[in-house]
Design an enzyme around this catalytic site. Structure first.
Site, mmCIF file in Angstrom:
data_model
loop_
_atom_site.group_PDB
_atom_site.id
_atom_site.type_symbol
_atom_site.label_atom_id
_atom_site.label_comp_id
_atom_site.label_asym_id
_atom_site.label_seq_id
_atom_site.Cartn_x
_atom_site.Cartn_y
_atom_site.Cartn_z
ATOM 1 N N ASP A 42 0.771 -1.135 -0.072
ATOM 2 C CA ASP A 42 -0.039 -0.049 -0.072
ATOM 3 C C ASP A 42 0.850 1.189 0.049
ATOM 4 O O ASP A 42 1.812 1.281 0.810
ATOM 5 C CB ASP A 42 -0.792 -0.320 1.403
ATOM 6 C CG ASP A 42 -1.942 0.829 1.379
ATOM 7 O OD1 ASP A 42 -2.526 1.447 0.230
ATOM 8 O OD2 ASP A 42 -2.455 1.315 2.449
ATOM 9 N N GLU B 183 -1.594 6.247 -8.997
ATOM 10 C CA GLU B 183 -2.829 7.135 -8.524
ATOM 11 C C GLU B 183 -2.627 8.339 -9.295
ATOM 12 O O GLU B 183 -1.494 8.929 -9.575
ATOM 13 C CB GLU B 183 -2.407 7.379 -6.991
ATOM 14 C CG GLU B 183 -3.386 8.589 -6.413
ATOM 15 C CD GLU B 183 -3.479 8.184 -4.771
ATOM 16 O OE1 GLU B 183 -3.378 7.322 -4.331
ATOM 17 O OE2 GLU B 183 -3.724 9.361 -4.280
ATOM 18 N N ALA C 113 -11.614 4.723 2.266
ATOM 19 C CA ALA C 113 -12.975 4.537 2.039
ATOM 20 C C ALA C 113 -13.574 3.805 3.357
ATOM 21 O O ALA C 113 -14.590 3.213 3.294
ATOM 22 C CB ALA C 113 -13.064 3.375 0.884
HETATM 23 P P1 13P Z 1 -9.200 4.836 5.548
HETATM 24 O O1 13P Z 1 -7.996 5.688 6.403
HETATM 25 O O2 13P Z 1 -10.331 5.463 5.015
HETATM 26 O O3 13P Z 1 -9.410 3.309 6.045
HETATM 27 O O4 13P Z 1 -8.376 4.473 4.097
HETATM 28 C C1 13P Z 1 -7.374 3.479 4.283
HETATM 29 C C2 13P Z 1 -6.535 3.517 2.791
HETATM 30 O O5 13P Z 1 -6.735 3.981 1.766
HETATM 31 C C3 13P Z 1 -5.000 2.652 2.773
HETATM 32 O O6 13P Z 1 -4.690 3.026 1.709
HETATM 33 O O1 G3H Z 2 -3.469 4.992 3.492
HETATM 34 C C1 G3H Z 2 -3.014 4.661 4.528
HETATM 35 C C2 G3H Z 2 -3.123 3.389 5.503
HETATM 36 O O2 G3H Z 2 -4.603 3.815 6.040
HETATM 37 C C3 G3H Z 2 -1.980 3.148 6.272
HETATM 38 O O3 G3H Z 2 -1.721 3.759 7.348
HETATM 39 O O4 G3H Z 2 0.599 4.506 7.089
HETATM 40 O O5 G3H Z 2 -0.577 4.404 9.409
HETATM 41 O O6 G3H Z 2 0.243 2.114 8.269
HETATM 42 P P1 G3H Z 2 -0.401 3.847 7.851
HETATM 43 ZN ZN ZN Z 3 -4.660 4.959 1.015
#
Ligand code: 13P
Ligand code: G3H
Ligand code: ZN
Length: 311
Positions: free
Chosen positions: A82, A134, A215
């Site tokens: 991510d 993105e 989301a």
């Molecule tokens: P939220 O903070 O809305 O759960 O989004 C998570 C997200 O986009 C992780 O990449």
């Molecule tokens: O978009 C980000 C995710 O919610 C991950 O959060 O960087 O605190 O692990 P984090």
């Molecule tokens: Zn995100």
């Protein structure tokens, strides 16, 4: 079933008018709760790992926890990076066995975003790994992602064809009004998403999987439990679930959820200690957190994503 990429999942989701849940994982109990829910609902899953998660848990632990989840289930599971910050972060995840990575170069200028994404796509595709990119910028603050509201900007539909053609990315995250974290709207503000942008992007990129970050819906019953048992989360507001359901019937094939897992865990742990002040065995309160994650993910799969019985 071994780890898979999201290619087949997204094809089916696009055609079927549903989305795959991409849940952020940081520890064993969260992974178990999500995967038990996916297994019981027969739903494909994306388990995603942020830079903050890798730093917290140690990348080796997380990889093996996810592999353990795969070994103990027979649903398709994607291991996804991510918000990969740069080529090196994506390369490291790919070399570690991730089947999907996100390169988040959305804060760079358009041409630079294309160049960085293209480089990641070349490396990933050579190794059978898929890439999410993105365009546009969400507001919100997490460990490694920090965008002030005034710097956020919606995706321009005019740019999506050139971007996807030039980069060769496999899915595209767009900004239509969602944001990271538990405080997405101000009290009294009407939650709104730019469905017109999503629709236009869908027209320009037929059958191309779109991703929604930020989301979470921030369930108000869970926020109330947190506040009732000593927490302080005033005015935490998320995206209404019916809006996410609508997005899932359109071009959105992947919906990212992290904050809701955090809220569910925290509510369960706070309630546990309030009701059992004598407890000190982590298995007791973390067991409750795991059960809360499972219940939340089942609800998301069935009522929001529509991905049940699609594994
Ligand atoms: P939220 O903070 O809305 O759960 O989004 C998570 C997200 O986009 C992780 O990449
Ligand atoms: O978009 C980000 C995710 O919610 C991950 O959060 O960087 O605190 O692990 P984090
Ligand atoms: Zn995100």
């Amino acid at each position: 079933m071994p780890l898979v990429t999201s290619t087949e999942m997204f094809k089916k989701a696009y055609k079927g008018g549903y989305a795959i849940g991409a849940f952020n994982v940081n520890n064993m109990e969260t992974i178990q709760g999500i995967v038990e829910a996916g297994q019981e609902c027969k739903s494909p899953l994306i388990l995603q790992v942020s830079a903050g998660a890798r730093k917290y848990a140690n990348p080796v632990y997380l990889k093996h926890l996810i592999e353990a989840a795969v070994e103990t289930t027979d649903i398709p599971i994607v291991m996804h990076l991510d918000h990969g910050a740069d080529f090196e972060a994506c390369k490291s995840a790919i070399d570690d066995g991730f089947t999907s990575v996100m390169i988040d170069a959305s804060h760079h200028a358009f041409a630079e975003n294309i160049e960085i994404t293209k480089k990641v796509v070349a490396y990933a595709h050579d190794r059978g790994v898929v890439v999410e990119a993105e365009l546009g910028q969400l507001a919100g603050i997490e460990d490694a992602v920090n965008v002030k509201a005034e710097d956020a900007c919606f995706t321009h539909p005019d740019e999506v064809c050139e971007f996807t053609e030039k980069t060769g990315c496999d899915s595209l995250a767009i900004a239509i009004g969602t944001s990271h974290g538990a405080y997405k709207f101000k009290p009294g503000q009407k939650p709104q998403l730019r469905f017109d942008i999503l629709e236009e992007v869908g027209k320009r990129l037929p059958e191309f999987p779109i991703v929604l970050h930020g989301a979470s819906s921030v369930p108000q019953d869970k926020v109330a439990i947190i506040n009732q048992f000593g927490g302080k989360m005033p005015d935490a507001i998320g995206i209404p679930e019916e809006m996410l359901r609508k997005a899932a019937t359109m071009a959105v094939c992947k919906i990212n959820i992290d904050s809701d897992l955090r809220v569910a865990c925290t509510a369960a742990v706070r309630k546990h200690f309030a009701e059992h002040p004598d407890h000190f065995d982590p298995r007791q309160y973390l067991g409750d957190a795991r059960a809360a994650v499972k219940e939340l993910v089942k609800h998301k799969i069935v009522d929001v994503l529509g991905s049940d019985n699609k594994a």
